[in-house]
Design an enzyme around this catalytic site. Sequence first.
Site, PDB file in Angstrom:
ATOM      1  N   LYS A  51     -56.478  25.811 -38.218  1.00 54.24           N
ATOM      2  CA  LYS A  51     -57.235  26.612 -37.252  1.00 54.24           C
ATOM      3  C   LYS A  51     -56.992  28.106 -37.456  1.00 54.24           C
ATOM      4  O   LYS A  51     -57.929  28.893 -37.453  1.00 54.24           O
ATOM      5  CB  LYS A  51     -56.850  26.229 -35.813  1.00 54.24           C
ATOM      6  CG  LYS A  51     -57.032  24.746 -35.494  1.00 54.24           C
ATOM      7  CD  LYS A  51     -56.691  24.438 -34.033  1.00 54.24           C
ATOM      8  CE  LYS A  51     -55.219  24.561 -33.688  1.00 54.24           C
ATOM      9  NZ  LYS A  51     -54.365  23.494 -34.231  1.00 54.24           N
ATOM     10  N   ARG A  80     -56.115  22.942 -24.637  1.00 54.28           N
ATOM     11  CA  ARG A  80     -55.321  21.843 -25.183  1.00 54.28           C
ATOM     12  C   ARG A  80     -55.155  20.718 -24.172  1.00 54.28           C
ATOM     13  O   ARG A  80     -54.535  19.695 -24.486  1.00 54.28           O
ATOM     14  CB  ARG A  80     -53.934  22.360 -25.544  1.00 54.28           C
ATOM     15  CG  ARG A  80     -53.697  22.591 -27.015  1.00 54.28           C
ATOM     16  CD  ARG A  80     -52.312  23.221 -27.166  1.00 54.28           C
ATOM     17  NE  ARG A  80     -51.717  22.939 -28.441  1.00 54.28           N
ATOM     18  CZ  ARG A  80     -51.708  23.810 -29.451  1.00 54.28           C
ATOM     19  NH1 ARG A  80     -52.323  24.965 -29.360  1.00 54.28           N
ATOM     20  NH2 ARG A  80     -51.075  23.501 -30.559  1.00 54.28           N
ATOM     21  N   ARG A 118     -45.303  25.104 -44.306  1.00 49.15           N
ATOM     22  CA  ARG A 118     -45.439  26.372 -43.587  1.00 49.15           C
ATOM     23  C   ARG A 118     -44.092  26.809 -43.010  1.00 49.15           C
ATOM     24  O   ARG A 118     -43.764  27.990 -43.007  1.00 49.15           O
ATOM     25  CB  ARG A 118     -46.476  26.219 -42.457  1.00 49.15           C
ATOM     26  CG  ARG A 118     -46.765  27.503 -41.701  1.00 49.15           C
ATOM     27  CD  ARG A 118     -47.962  27.369 -40.774  1.00 49.15           C
ATOM     28  NE  ARG A 118     -47.665  26.611 -39.567  1.00 49.15           N
ATOM     29  CZ  ARG A 118     -48.560  26.284 -38.632  1.00 49.15           C
ATOM     30  NH1 ARG A 118     -49.824  26.628 -38.790  1.00 49.15           N
ATOM     31  NH2 ARG A 118     -48.222  25.596 -37.576  1.00 49.15           N
ATOM     32  N   ARG A 139     -41.127  29.801 -38.365  1.00 48.79           N
ATOM     33  CA  ARG A 139     -41.368  29.098 -37.112  1.00 48.79           C
ATOM     34  C   ARG A 139     -40.446  27.887 -37.004  1.00 48.79           C
ATOM     35  O   ARG A 139     -40.566  26.938 -37.781  1.00 48.79           O
ATOM     36  CB  ARG A 139     -42.832  28.632 -37.042  1.00 48.79           C
ATOM     37  CG  ARG A 139     -43.774  29.714 -36.582  1.00 48.79           C
ATOM     38  CD  ARG A 139     -45.196  29.217 -36.517  1.00 48.79           C
ATOM     39  NE  ARG A 139     -45.389  28.085 -35.598  1.00 48.79           N
ATOM     40  CZ  ARG A 139     -46.575  27.609 -35.265  1.00 48.79           C
ATOM     41  NH1 ARG A 139     -47.670  28.156 -35.770  1.00 48.79           N
ATOM     42  NH2 ARG A 139     -46.672  26.591 -34.436  1.00 48.79           N
ATOM     43  N   ARG A 173     -45.129  17.255 -31.450  1.00 52.72           N
ATOM     44  CA  ARG A 173     -46.357  18.047 -31.281  1.00 52.72           C
ATOM     45  C   ARG A 173     -47.589  17.206 -31.584  1.00 52.72           C
ATOM     46  O   ARG A 173     -48.616  17.306 -30.906  1.00 52.72           O
ATOM     47  CB  ARG A 173     -46.310  19.279 -32.186  1.00 52.72           C
ATOM     48  CG  ARG A 173     -45.364  20.338 -31.656  1.00 52.72           C
ATOM     49  CD  ARG A 173     -44.924  21.293 -32.733  1.00 52.72           C
ATOM     50  NE  ARG A 173     -46.006  22.027 -33.344  1.00 52.72           N
ATOM     51  CZ  ARG A 173     -45.917  22.619 -34.536  1.00 52.72           C
ATOM     52  NH1 ARG A 173     -44.793  22.540 -35.231  1.00 52.72           N
ATOM     53  NH2 ARG A 173     -46.930  23.291 -35.009  1.00 52.72           N
TER      54      ARG A 173
HETATM   55  P1  ADP Z   1     -50.022  24.474 -33.837  1.00 51.76           P
HETATM   56  O1  ADP Z   1     -51.502  24.386 -33.640  1.00 51.76           O
HETATM   57  O2  ADP Z   1     -49.620  24.601 -35.258  1.00 51.76           O
HETATM   58  O3  ADP Z   1     -49.239  23.434 -33.086  1.00 51.76           O
HETATM   59  P2  ADP Z   1     -49.905  26.871 -32.192  1.00 51.76           P
HETATM   60  O4  ADP Z   1     -49.460  28.122 -32.838  1.00 51.76           O
HETATM   61  O5  ADP Z   1     -51.324  26.764 -31.769  1.00 51.76           O
HETATM   62  O6  ADP Z   1     -49.480  25.778 -33.218  1.00 51.76           O
HETATM   63  O7  ADP Z   1     -49.011  26.572 -30.907  1.00 51.76           O
HETATM   64  C1  ADP Z   1     -47.618  26.560 -30.950  1.00 51.76           C
HETATM   65  C2  ADP Z   1     -47.047  26.045 -29.625  1.00 51.76           C
HETATM   66  O8  ADP Z   1     -47.442  26.928 -28.563  1.00 51.76           O
HETATM   67  C3  ADP Z   1     -47.521  24.671 -29.186  1.00 51.76           C
HETATM   68  O9  ADP Z   1     -46.778  23.630 -29.771  1.00 51.76           O
HETATM   69  C4  ADP Z   1     -47.320  24.760 -27.658  1.00 51.76           C
HETATM   70  O10 ADP Z   1     -45.960  24.587 -27.320  1.00 51.76           O
HETATM   71  C5  ADP Z   1     -47.679  26.204 -27.353  1.00 51.76           C
HETATM   72  N1  ADP Z   1     -49.109  26.323 -27.000  1.00 51.76           N
HETATM   73  C6  ADP Z   1     -50.080  26.896 -27.772  1.00 51.76           C
HETATM   74  N2  ADP Z   1     -51.277  26.810 -27.166  1.00 51.76           N
HETATM   75  C7  ADP Z   1     -51.064  26.156 -25.981  1.00 51.76           C
HETATM   76  C8  ADP Z   1     -51.907  25.736 -24.917  1.00 51.76           C
HETATM   77  N3  ADP Z   1     -53.216  25.953 -24.935  1.00 51.76           N
HETATM   78  N4  ADP Z   1     -51.330  25.080 -23.864  1.00 51.76           N
HETATM   79  C9  ADP Z   1     -50.035  24.850 -23.837  1.00 51.76           C
HETATM   80  N5  ADP Z   1     -49.187  25.206 -24.802  1.00 51.76           N
HETATM   81  C10 ADP Z   1     -49.678  25.848 -25.878  1.00 51.76           C
END
Ligand code: ADP
Length: 191
Positions: free
Chosen positions: A14, A89, A128, A134, A146
Amino acid sequence: MLNLVLFGPPGAGKGTQSALLIDKYNLVHLSTGDIFRYNMKENTELGILAKSYIEKGALVPDEVTIAMLEAEVNSNSKAKGFIFDGFPRTHKQAEALDTFLASKGTAISAMLALEVEVEELVVRLLERGKSSGRADDQNPKIIKNRIQVYDNETAILKDYYSAQNKFVGVKGVGSITDITSSLCKEIDTLI
Ligand code: ADP
């Protein structure tokens, strides 16, 4: 306005694809993950709170995430449209986004969902993790968590947007350029 939800499990690409699409379509990229990480780095109150969830691979509570996202949209009042990356999400976030956008006289144009097999996701995330720093990408247990959270809480949003005739699935495996082309082909039908 062109408002896209770029959707997919962790590691689907994404962030990579958003970066390539924003220039072409003149959109603002809002990645909730990036915003949380920025706040974590700056040690803000929000960052400290988010860290306690993110380091476990859990979701940050809806109320906090929704308020943060709305504030970001409001601070980009001149935007021609947005790519929402990592948001919504949960079902509650999707409803909140619809209500919020409707209050601004706009709506989500489509959800573009990048489709990638789970085995490939784990390989990509661990790769990554070697360079991104991270912590949530370096531990197979957190990655598994996750992906499980995605399966349990997030994947259902495909039905949510399908019900509005806005769901578009795109193959997320292949070269980055080919995937961008597939996404552009879909986006071009919307404008
Ligand atoms: P990825 O898509 O690789 O899991 P992101 O960078 O989008 O990583 O998100 C990292 C973390 O941030 C998620 O695992 C979650 O803990 C938190 N997070 C991101 N977006 C949301 C959301 N919309 N609602 C709740 N938690 C979120």
